[in-house]
Design an enzyme around this catalytic site. Structure first.
Site, PDB file in Angstrom:
ATOM      1  N   ARG A 123      35.549  61.248  33.804  1.00 41.34           N
ATOM      2  CA  ARG A 123      35.532  60.098  32.907  1.00 41.34           C
ATOM      3  C   ARG A 123      34.186  59.366  32.988  1.00 41.34           C
ATOM      4  O   ARG A 123      33.484  59.447  33.986  1.00 41.34           O
ATOM      5  CB  ARG A 123      36.657  59.130  33.276  1.00 41.34           C
ATOM      6  CG  ARG A 123      38.051  59.629  32.942  1.00 41.34           C
ATOM      7  CD  ARG A 123      39.101  58.579  33.291  1.00 41.34           C
ATOM      8  NE  ARG A 123      39.168  58.325  34.723  1.00 41.34           N
ATOM      9  CZ  ARG A 123      38.651  57.266  35.333  1.00 41.34           C
ATOM     10  NH1 ARG A 123      38.019  56.342  34.625  1.00 41.34           N
ATOM     11  NH2 ARG A 123      38.772  57.108  36.625  1.00 41.34           N
ATOM     12  N   LYS A 266      43.846  58.836  29.107  1.00 44.40           N
ATOM     13  CA  LYS A 266      43.670  57.484  29.636  1.00 44.40           C
ATOM     14  C   LYS A 266      43.567  56.463  28.507  1.00 44.40           C
ATOM     15  O   LYS A 266      43.870  55.282  28.706  1.00 44.40           O
ATOM     16  CB  LYS A 266      42.438  57.429  30.538  1.00 44.40           C
ATOM     17  CG  LYS A 266      42.625  58.161  31.867  1.00 44.40           C
ATOM     18  CD  LYS A 266      43.857  57.682  32.630  1.00 44.40           C
ATOM     19  CE  LYS A 266      43.975  58.358  33.981  1.00 44.40           C
ATOM     20  NZ  LYS A 266      45.264  58.018  34.665  1.00 44.40           N
ATOM     21  N   HIS A 285      49.864  52.675  37.037  1.00 49.71           N
ATOM     22  CA  HIS A 285      49.121  53.901  37.330  1.00 49.71           C
ATOM     23  C   HIS A 285      49.766  54.491  38.584  1.00 49.71           C
ATOM     24  O   HIS A 285      49.335  54.243  39.708  1.00 49.71           O
ATOM     25  CB  HIS A 285      47.640  53.596  37.558  1.00 49.71           C
ATOM     26  CG  HIS A 285      46.791  54.810  37.680  1.00 49.71           C
ATOM     27  ND1 HIS A 285      45.781  54.939  38.592  1.00 49.71           N
ATOM     28  CD2 HIS A 285      46.807  55.974  36.984  1.00 49.71           C
ATOM     29  CE1 HIS A 285      45.201  56.124  38.465  1.00 49.71           C
ATOM     30  NE2 HIS A 285      45.824  56.769  37.489  1.00 49.71           N
ATOM     31  N   SER A 303      43.076  58.508  41.413  1.00 52.42           N
ATOM     32  CA  SER A 303      42.872  59.952  41.477  1.00 52.42           C
ATOM     33  C   SER A 303      42.347  60.343  42.853  1.00 52.42           C
ATOM     34  O   SER A 303      41.458  59.697  43.396  1.00 52.42           O
ATOM     35  CB  SER A 303      41.879  60.391  40.399  1.00 52.42           C
ATOM     36  OG  SER A 303      42.386  60.130  39.119  1.00 52.42           O
ATOM     37  N   LYS A 307      48.820  61.216  44.351  1.00 48.24           N
ATOM     38  CA  LYS A 307      49.942  60.873  43.478  1.00 48.24           C
ATOM     39  C   LYS A 307      50.657  62.103  42.942  1.00 48.24           C
ATOM     40  O   LYS A 307      51.872  62.216  43.026  1.00 48.24           O
ATOM     41  CB  LYS A 307      49.448  60.048  42.277  1.00 48.24           C
ATOM     42  CG  LYS A 307      49.087  58.638  42.542  1.00 48.24           C
ATOM     43  CD  LYS A 307      49.010  57.802  41.277  1.00 48.24           C
ATOM     44  CE  LYS A 307      48.392  58.496  40.095  1.00 48.24           C
ATOM     45  NZ  LYS A 307      47.018  58.963  40.303  1.00 48.24           N
ATOM     46  N   THR A 308      49.885  63.017  42.371  1.00 53.22           N
ATOM     47  CA  THR A 308      50.482  64.213  41.765  1.00 53.22           C
ATOM     48  C   THR A 308      51.089  65.109  42.829  1.00 53.22           C
ATOM     49  O   THR A 308      52.227  65.581  42.701  1.00 53.22           O
ATOM     50  CB  THR A 308      49.417  64.979  40.961  1.00 53.22           C
ATOM     51  OG1 THR A 308      48.957  64.153  39.892  1.00 53.22           O
ATOM     52  CG2 THR A 308      49.994  66.256  40.390  1.00 53.22           C
ATOM     53  N   ASP A 322      51.694  60.413  36.910  1.00 60.99           N
ATOM     54  CA  ASP A 322      50.505  59.560  36.781  1.00 60.99           C
ATOM     55  C   ASP A 322      50.732  58.215  36.100  1.00 60.99           C
ATOM     56  O   ASP A 322      50.136  57.234  36.509  1.00 60.99           O
ATOM     57  CB  ASP A 322      49.420  60.332  36.023  1.00 60.99           C
ATOM     58  CG  ASP A 322      48.055  59.684  36.110  1.00 60.99           C
ATOM     59  OD1 ASP A 322      47.670  59.245  37.212  1.00 60.99           O
ATOM     60  OD2 ASP A 322      47.356  59.614  35.090  1.00 60.99           O
ATOM     61  N   ARG A 387      40.522  70.732  37.030  1.00 59.02           N
ATOM     62  CA  ARG A 387      41.823  70.175  36.659  1.00 59.02           C
ATOM     63  C   ARG A 387      42.762  71.226  36.072  1.00 59.02           C
ATOM     64  O   ARG A 387      42.340  72.240  35.525  1.00 59.02           O
ATOM     65  CB  ARG A 387      41.640  69.058  35.631  1.00 59.02           C
ATOM     66  CG  ARG A 387      40.980  67.799  36.189  1.00 59.02           C
ATOM     67  CD  ARG A 387      41.976  66.934  36.911  1.00 59.02           C
ATOM     68  NE  ARG A 387      41.393  65.717  37.435  1.00 59.02           N
ATOM     69  CZ  ARG A 387      42.094  64.680  37.867  1.00 59.02           C
ATOM     70  NH1 ARG A 387      43.418  64.723  37.817  1.00 59.02           N
ATOM     71  NH2 ARG A 387      41.507  63.612  38.356  1.00 59.02           N
TER      72      ARG A 387
END
Length: 596
Positions: A123, A266, A285, A303, A307-308, A322, A387
């Site tokens: 990003r 996003k 988030h 990130s 989390k994932t 997410d 990713r």
């Protein structure tokens, strides 16, 4: 001799094949005697995978279903007049177009589509802009996160994007939903010239049925993705050739100068971060999963914090990885897919995510073997931010629709690059608010452009880049919901132990999973605790399957005085950061700060 014996039956069939013929010619001759009817069996029931756009329109002039997907007048209200348009196309067609028209795209040996985002592989938060206009200006938390953009500049970017899209041979439109709860969902339209981007958003949004698509109507939010074309750096408000601009009044987002697909997802999240708090609902988030007894856990974190990974648990239903909203009825996932980091991905460590890399998934900016097409997940030569995007139902134990009851556990994940914080600590409600507003973690290499190694950072609400309102609004909503529903709060460090980054080592995923299991089983709720000085965190003395010596971080450092010095330095950073929130914050929350 063996080769001649194998070919002898062919000579008997045709009577003209010579064993002295080259192999290629022999193979061609052999192919010519195959029964032509076999190929009829391979013809698809719908020929859209093998016919070009014009042929499809001619072939199915009266087919309303096909016209639903190929109508070139769909984008006329936006001033876009494509020669070819593919609305919600099949995954197979997107594969074909990506491989045919987009440089570098291939099909990996596991069936996933490999695609590349060009120069930008993360990003670009410094290039994000929000339109400053009367109807929403008083709501927005203006500053380094939400940088003002004049309406005229947004319209210039919009026109620039539309002009570019009008030059493309083909466009893709994805009409889908954001929000698994129909009560709160938004109709989202994505317009792009890349098949890879279309497949990505097909995965990440909630896919409509044919009946829902027929009645889709006008979208609530539109993304114009012209990322292959640069912004004009001389336009007021632009500082580079990249621009990600958002207008809440026009309900539109324009992308120029970056092909990184994560900007689109996003963008949708940012819209929810504006609309949901306006209705008294908490957008988060965070990832979420649900146990067999209906106990939901929320995992906050930026990130790279886990989390994932940690929400993908074979013993629990995955609600999402997410982006979620906590409503008066429970929680729901904003997305219809997952976007996992692929660096060092392995079946041993993350089997559910590893097996999700199959047909329909997108592997972004990865390296692969040219012969076998096997993915080298360890290769970070392009970026650390490799990713994997896949529909949520690629996880065997995903919960669809992605809606759950009230959360029982709130787990705040941090990747502590200083090696100071414990692997797990139990938080009071006041400490939970303090750490939620602080949002301490480390920026992990590759997540954003220019980040090469972890560095300490504070991101309010564990998602500052995506906040629209002041962080206190989200914190107040979280405090209200925790108090009302009696959720337990935890701080879990997935970062370093035994020393800071470069000296210590990162806590193992195995140990972190064991900690999360102990939270879910209620073990840590009943454990005996000791207080960690300075941060005043309650640390368990024991935890199943965890060496007790790693639970207290000071004990893992060989040089205890070095730990104390590092602890004081991190505490100073916490206190300095929280000065941004002192005004209007209750004394109870202020008292939860580290004490030097």
């Amino acid at each position: 001799m063996l080769f001649r014996r194998l070919l002898r039956p062919l000579r008997n069939v045709q009577g003209r094949l010579s064993t002295t013929q080259p192999l290629a010619q022999a193979t061609r001759t052999f192919s010519s005697i195959a029964d032509p009817s076999i190929f009829k069996q391979l013809k698809p029931s719908k020929p859209d995978a093998f016919r070009d756009h014009e042929e499809l329109l001619t072939f199915h002039q009266a087919d309303t279903t096909l016209n639903l997907h190929l109508d070139t007048t769909l984008l006329e209200p936006e001033g876009i007049h494509p020669e070819k348009i593919f609305r919600n196309p099949s995954v197979g067609l997107l594969y074909e177009h990506a491989c045919k028209y987009e440089k570098g795209s291939i099909i990996a040996s596991n069936g996933a589509l490999v695609a590349y985002s060009g120069e930008k592989r993360g990003r670009c938060p410094l290039d994000k802009r929000v339109v400053d206009e009367p109807s929403t200006s008083d709501d927005v938390w203006w500053g380094a996160i939400n940088i003002k953009l004049p309406e005229a500049s947004f319209m210039t970017n919009r026109e620039r994007a539309i002009d570019y899209l009008n030059t493309r041979d083909r466009l893709y439109v994805i009409d889908a939903y954001g929000g698994a709860d129909p009560k709160y969902r938004l109709k989202v339209r994505v317009i792009t010239s890349r098949a890879y981007h279309a497949l990505f958003m097909h995965n990440m949004l909630i896919r409509p049925t044919e009946e829902e698509l027929l009645d889709f109507g006008n979208p609530d939010f539109t993304i114009f993705n012209a990322g292959e074309f640069p912004a004009n750096r001389y336009t007021e408000g632009m500082t580079s050739s990249t621009s990600v601009s958002l207008s809440f009044s026009q309900k539109e987002m324009v992308i120029l100068g970056t092909q990184y697909a994560g900007e689109m997802k996003k963008g949708v999240f940012t819209v929810f971060n504006y609309l949901m708090p306006k209705q008294g609902m908490l957008s988060m988030h965070a990832s979420a999963n649900e146990g067999k007894n209906g106990d939901v856990s929320i995992f906050f974190g930026l990130s790279g914090t886990g989390k994932t990974t940690l929400s993908s648990d074979p013993e629990r239903l995955l609600i999402g990885d997410d982006e979620h909203v906590w409503t008066d009825d429970g929680v729901f996932n904003i997305e219809g897919g997952c976007y996992a980091k692929a660096i060092n991905l392995s079946r041993d460590q993350e089997p559910e995510i590893f097996d999700a890399a199959k047909f329909g998934a997108v592997l972004e900016n990865v390296k692969y073997d040219l012969i076998s097409r096997d993915i080298d997940y360890k290769d970070s030569s392009l970026t650390e931010n490799t990713r994997l995007s896949y529909p949520i139902d690629y996880i065997d134990n995903a919960k669809v629709p992605s809606v759950g009851p009230m959360p029982k556990n709130i787990i705040m994940l941090t990747c502590d690059a200083f090696g100071v914080l414990p692997p797990v600590s139990k938080l009071t409600p006041e400490q939970a608010m303090y750490h939620f507003m602080s949002g301490y973690t480390a920026k992990v290499a590759g997540t954003e452009e220019g980040v090469k190694e972890p560095s300490a950072t504070f991101s309010a609400c564990f998602g500052a880049p995506f906040l629209v309102w002041h962080p206190s609004k989200y914190a107040e909503l979280l405090a209200e919901k925790i108090s009302k529903h009696g959720a337990h709060c935890w701080l879990v460090n997935t970062g370093w132990s035994g020393g800071a980054y470069g000296e210590g080592k990162r806590l193992s995923l195995k140990h972190t999973r064991a900690i999360i299991d102990s939270i879910h089983h209620g073990e840590l709720e009943e454990a005996e605790y000791e207080t960690l000085p300075v941060f005043n965190l309650e640390v368990p003395k024991q935890c199943s399957k965890i060496p007790s010596e790693i639970l207290n971080p000071r004990k893992t450092w060989a040089d205890k005085s070095a730990y104390d010095k590092q602890c004081e330095e991190l505490a100073r950073l916490f206190n300095e950061n929280f000065k941004n929130f002192e005004e209007g914050t209750s004394k109870a929350i202020l008292d939860a700060a580290p004490r030097l």
